[in-house]
Enzyme design. Sequence first.
Site, PDB file in Angstrom:
ATOM      1  N   ASP A   1       0.854  -1.186   0.000  1.00 22.07           N
ATOM      2  CA  ASP A   1       0.000   0.000   0.000  1.00 22.07           C
ATOM      3  C   ASP A   1       0.888   1.233   0.000  1.00 22.07           C
ATOM      4  O   ASP A   1       2.117   1.117  -0.048  1.00 22.07           O
ATOM      5  CB  ASP A   1      -0.964  -0.009   1.206  1.00 22.07           C
TER       6      ASP A   1
ATOM      7  N   HIS B   1      -2.936   3.273  -4.677  1.00 20.13           N
ATOM      8  CA  HIS B   1      -2.297   2.857  -3.415  1.00 20.13           C
ATOM      9  C   HIS B   1      -0.860   2.396  -3.653  1.00 20.13           C
ATOM     10  O   HIS B   1      -0.440   1.353  -3.151  1.00 20.13           O
ATOM     11  CB  HIS B   1      -3.127   1.763  -2.739  1.00 20.13           C
TER      12      HIS B   1
ATOM     13  N   GLU C   1      -9.868   2.571  -5.224  1.00 17.63           N
ATOM     14  CA  GLU C   1      -9.489   3.950  -4.911  1.00 17.63           C
ATOM     15  C   GLU C   1      -8.308   4.458  -5.743  1.00 17.63           C
ATOM     16  O   GLU C   1      -7.295   4.880  -5.191  1.00 17.63           O
ATOM     17  CB  GLU C   1      -9.163   4.070  -3.413  1.00 17.63           C
TER      18      GLU C   1
ATOM     19  N   TRP D   1     -16.840  -4.233  -1.386  1.00 19.93           N
ATOM     20  CA  TRP D   1     -16.580  -3.536  -0.112  1.00 19.93           C
ATOM     21  C   TRP D   1     -17.417  -2.275   0.048  1.00 19.93           C
ATOM     22  O   TRP D   1     -17.796  -1.918   1.141  1.00 19.93           O
ATOM     23  CB  TRP D   1     -15.086  -3.236   0.041  1.00 19.93           C
TER      24      TRP D   1
ATOM     25  N   TYR E   1     -16.019  -4.431   8.279  1.00 25.37           N
ATOM     26  CA  TYR E   1     -14.798  -3.647   8.480  1.00 25.37           C
ATOM     27  C   TYR E   1     -14.490  -3.550   9.971  1.00 25.37           C
ATOM     28  O   TYR E   1     -15.084  -2.769  10.704  1.00 25.37           O
ATOM     29  CB  TYR E   1     -14.931  -2.264   7.817  1.00 25.37           C
ATOM     30  N   PHE E   2     -13.518  -4.346  10.379  1.00 29.10           N
ATOM     31  CA  PHE E   2     -13.224  -4.459  11.805  1.00 29.10           C
ATOM     32  C   PHE E   2     -12.272  -3.363  12.283  1.00 29.10           C
ATOM     33  O   PHE E   2     -11.793  -3.409  13.406  1.00 29.10           O
ATOM     34  CB  PHE E   2     -12.660  -5.854  12.121  1.00 29.10           C
ATOM     35  N   ASP E   3     -12.026  -2.369  11.421  1.00 30.49           N
ATOM     36  CA  ASP E   3     -11.280  -1.193  11.895  1.00 30.49           C
ATOM     37  C   ASP E   3     -12.249  -0.131  12.416  1.00 30.49           C
ATOM     38  O   ASP E   3     -11.813   0.906  12.900  1.00 30.49           O
ATOM     39  CB  ASP E   3     -10.369  -0.612  10.803  1.00 30.49           C
TER      40      ASP E   3
ATOM     41  N   TRP F   1      -7.998  -3.272   8.577  1.00 29.21           N
ATOM     42  CA  TRP F   1      -7.094  -2.230   8.082  1.00 29.21           C
ATOM     43  C   TRP F   1      -6.403  -1.622   9.292  1.00 29.21           C
ATOM     44  O   TRP F   1      -7.030  -1.413  10.336  1.00 29.21           O
ATOM     45  CB  TRP F   1      -7.886  -1.159   7.329  1.00 29.21           C
ATOM     46  N   THR F   2      -5.106  -1.302   9.134  1.00 26.50           N
ATOM     47  CA  THR F   2      -4.345  -1.028  10.355  1.00 26.50           C
ATOM     48  C   THR F   2      -3.787   0.395  10.469  1.00 26.50           C
ATOM     49  O   THR F   2      -2.787   0.609  11.136  1.00 26.50           O
ATOM     50  CB  THR F   2      -3.190  -2.045  10.485  1.00 26.50           C
ATOM     51  N   GLU F   3      -4.445   1.364   9.841  1.00 28.78           N
ATOM     52  CA  GLU F   3      -3.986   2.741  10.018  1.00 28.78           C
ATOM     53  C   GLU F   3      -3.862   3.081  11.508  1.00 28.78           C
ATOM     54  O   GLU F   3      -2.909   3.714  11.945  1.00 28.78           O
ATOM     55  CB  GLU F   3      -4.973   3.730   9.381  1.00 28.78           C
TER      56      GLU F   3
HETATM   57  C1  ACM Z   1     -10.797  -0.570   0.650  1.00 26.23           C
HETATM   58  O1  ACM Z   1     -11.261  -0.534   1.802  1.00 26.23           O
HETATM   59  N1  ACM Z   1     -10.226   0.506   0.117  1.00 26.23           N
HETATM   60  C2  ACM Z   1     -10.869  -1.757  -0.174  1.00 26.23           C
END
Ligand code: ACM
Length: 763
Positions: free
Chosen positions: A194, A267, A330, A396, A421-423, A471-473
């Site tokens: 990414d 990305h 994106e 998604w 979405y577990f974030d 996702w780990t931001e």
């Molecule tokens: C995504 O959450 N951009 C796939």
Amino acid sequence: MRKILFALFFISSCASFGQQPGDSLLPLIPQPVSVMRMPGVFQLRQHTPLILGKDVLRSDAEIFAANVEKYYGIKIDITEKKTSGGIRLQQGMEELKSLPENAYRVTMNKNEVLVEGKGDGVFYGLQTLLQLIPAEPVTEYNIPCVNITDYPRFSWRGMHLDVSRHFFGKNDVKKYLDYLSLYKLNVFHWHLTDDQGWRIEIKSRPELTKTAAWRKGTLIGHYTASPVQYDNTRYGGFYTQEDVKEIIAYAQQRHITVVPEIEMPGHSMAVLAAYPELACTKGPFETAQTWGVFNDVLCTKPETFKFLEDVLAEICALFPGNYIHIGGDECPKDRWKECAQCQAVKKTTGAKDEHELQSWFIQKIEKFVNSKGKQIIGWDEILEGGLAPGAAVMSWRGEGGGIEAAKQKHNVVMSPTSNCYFDYYQSQAAGEPLAIGGYLPLEKVYDYDPLPEAISVGDSKYILGLQGNVWTEYIADFRKVEYMAMPRMSALAEVGWTSKRLKNYDLFTQRLAKHMLVLDRMDVNYCKAIFYIESQLSPPANGKPGVMLDLRNRAKGEIIRFSMNEDEVNANSPVFEKPIQLMRTSEIRAASYKGTARRSPEFRQNYEISFSTGKPVKLLTDPDPQYNTGGGFTLVNGVTGRIPWNGSDWLGYKGKNLEAVIDLGITASVRMVRVDALKDEGSWIYFPKSIEVLGSNDRLTYTSIKKIQGDELGNRRNINIIVGGLQMARYVKVVVENAGTIPEGKPGAGNPAWLFVDEIIVE
Ligand code: ACM
Ligand code: ZN
């Protein structure tokens, strides 16, 4: 109604041996298709033999034995000798022929446990057996005798992990795979690349691990914060190909397929930092230090394809699974529109716009991946401009992409943000660790059905299953990965495995409460939100003022104590017994107690009660079903939606205006209307373009009272519309105008903006 019917069916069909709610409930997740309780117990002792039948994988037995020893301290003796008693494993027996793929059966008496399976079934049967071992402190490990027949509902039961935004080492990834295997999940989607870091060694492209795997610093706090701050600390890491082989083997032994993701054409900031010649413009570029969507992407020039083919050749050789994830999400088109080379490619390929150019890009990649004997899967943006002929779609941005792809006879994995979405936040408790935003409580994961009604019976075979994404931001260490993923992963596993007719959230939470003892033995840092306090608001009966507040938890045998207005809640606070009516602005604090022991974090909420609170509201435009928990009442329930946006207490409109009429009950003077709106551009949520207040006494003809737009709206979430003059109205209509299309250069550019509105107050 349907839920009640299912519950009745469930209990009656299991007769006296079936799983009953309450203490006899077995702590199994996911719930098996058929469970029969038999008399007696099988005692798991030191040196219980584990007997391998013909064709049984030794690794299945070894993993079971290792887990039993690690979590329970019991040594299991693996043997191929036929002894009497013990645990016997049998592969591919004739009697299982009529059952679906990967089915298993567990048959027990006090002397013997027989685990039979086809395909992956023996491994799954052993996971069930592992979950049946008593996890509470005991002196004898007595497993209740059961006969179980079981098989999965979907073939893709996946979990994703983003290792780019933050890097997790080999041992953390193995732990993650342990959790997947505990729940019979079978796909690990490894998000390896990414903007913020490239994480896999590619021998032909050494700059990737030398440069792209590293960034100079990382954003501190939430990316919507201002001013923006960075930690200025070099950060990075990557997996060598030897590491990758080790992970793949570890996953394979646990019957998990690893799907690597190589992001393209967006990305890709980290790639451009290493190979700036792959961009449309000159650069230089840096591996990103903040989150979001970046305009610099891979150019469509030949060098890009040479690069991607070099990378994908090594990826295809490393990963044994059928699917390679090629990202595709994106990707802003700003650079392509201005790039002479991209425009030349567009012309020669006959692409009529940049979406078709991306479609051409992905189709070219698909041909290459196919030539290596593999298939591609991509995020639902790959539908735009035309789907590559054999591509599978991971849906998604809601389910729409998945539905469309299934109609086009393409395979689909459902992973909508709304349920997978577990974030997102999982509780509304004060002190919840920082998350990206959104609100995805356990129940919403559990209630998801990957087979939408819009898909015909004939096309339902294209829905391979579902996947949870991490996702780990905002997840810098593995303990927090555990916290965000667990127990939502448990709920997702049940959605993917268990027959729809057997799903029941109430029983699930009761099983989960017991199963948490297993997670304790495994030292998992899971979230205990099922024990937290949830509040429920409703309009008072008979048009009385204010709102009715109900508080509850899902912990059996725990009471709720509460306090009002500044008082700490403690063991002496009154017990919350039944809904209370709030008639003036109040702060409520509450917590769960077992006797005098506090069992939950404090629940704390301010309820702002005004003249319009609890009054009937008619919505003239429908919110998106994803963000419409309480209908019009949400706008007048006294609760202001939280920021970061962690509550369901918002109404969301995609590309549409909100129009609502509040019935004040009597003709009254209207001095001010306050509208609460949200701005979170990273989530495509924009401030309104305008707000108009209209009044009526007959609900037929409305007169405009005030309209504000542009700078008058200000930049604060609470937009006050001072009406001015004496305006009398019984019905107040509020029209909140959506911002329209997301402008270029912003995340989600070209898509309809979201409008999020919460409280509307009339004074
Ligand atoms: C995504 O959450 N951009 C796939
Ligand atoms: Zn270009």
